[in-house]
Design a protein around this motif. Structure first.
Motif, PDB file in Angstrom:
ATOM      1  N   UNK A  67       6.905   1.520 -13.382  1.00  0.00           N
ATOM      2  CA  UNK A  67       6.016   2.353 -12.466  1.00  0.00           C
ATOM      3  C   UNK A  67       5.256   1.371 -11.578  1.00  0.00           C
ATOM      4  N   UNK A  68       4.858   0.333 -11.897  1.00  0.00           N
ATOM      5  CA  UNK A  68       4.140  -0.825 -11.263  1.00  0.00           C
ATOM      6  C   UNK A  68       4.778  -1.593 -10.222  1.00  0.00           C
ATOM      7  N   UNK A  69       6.379  -1.482 -10.290  1.00  0.00           N
ATOM      8  CA  UNK A  69       7.016  -2.463  -9.664  1.00  0.00           C
ATOM      9  C   UNK A  69       7.035  -2.179  -7.995  1.00  0.00           C
ATOM     10  N   UNK A  70       6.820  -1.133  -7.716  1.00  0.00           N
ATOM     11  CA  UNK A  70       6.841  -1.009  -6.444  1.00  0.00           C
ATOM     12  C   UNK A  70       4.979  -0.665  -5.771  1.00  0.00           C
ATOM     13  N   UNK A  71       4.300  -0.800  -6.479  1.00  0.00           N
ATOM     14  CA  UNK A  71       2.877  -0.618  -6.189  1.00  0.00           C
ATOM     15  C   UNK A  71       2.106  -1.585  -5.086  1.00  0.00           C
ATOM     16  N   UNK A  72       1.811  -1.077  -4.305  1.00  0.00           N
ATOM     17  CA  UNK A  72       0.915  -2.205  -3.119  1.00  0.00           C
ATOM     18  C   UNK A  72      -0.344  -1.857  -3.057  1.00  0.00           C
ATOM     19  N   UNK A  73      -1.203  -3.089  -2.940  1.00  0.00           N
ATOM     20  CA  UNK A  73      -2.643  -2.945  -2.789  1.00  0.00           C
ATOM     21  C   UNK A  73      -2.994  -2.575  -1.537  1.00  0.00           C
ATOM     22  N   UNK A  74      -3.728  -1.540  -1.215  1.00  0.00           N
ATOM     23  CA  UNK A  74      -4.019  -1.094  -0.123  1.00  0.00           C
ATOM     24  C   UNK A  74      -5.748  -1.336   0.365  1.00  0.00           C
TER      25      UNK A  74
END
Length: 85
Positions: A67-74
């Protein structure tokens, strides 16, 4: 701290004055385990999300990391620049 150590500290006076301190210590340790050293009590109070069996650990970790693989910090856009000081 484990239940045995906690019972020795919390109930020291009671254990010192008991006729059979070993039996009383065993009873207090069992009571302490039921009340405080139990993950289900913490889960019922909302301190932890879920109690899982050890064989489920690998699957839960894989799912959480997927679930965190495609997370991007914005970060929010900047409203203004820094003024020279």
């Amino acid at each position: 701290m484990g239940p045995e150590g906690a019972v020795n500290i919390l109930y020291k006076r009671e254990l010192d004055g008991a006729a059979d301190p070993d039996a009383l210590r065993a009873a207090r340790v069992e009571e302490f385990r039921e009340k405080f050293a139990n993950p289900y009590v913490a889960a019922s109070r909302g301190f932890i999300d879920e109690v899982i069996h050890p064989r489920q650990t690998r699957g839960k970790l894989i799912g959480a990391l997927a679930g965190l693989e495609t997370k991007r910090d914005r970060n929010p856009p900047k409203k203004h620049g820094n003024i020279p000081l």
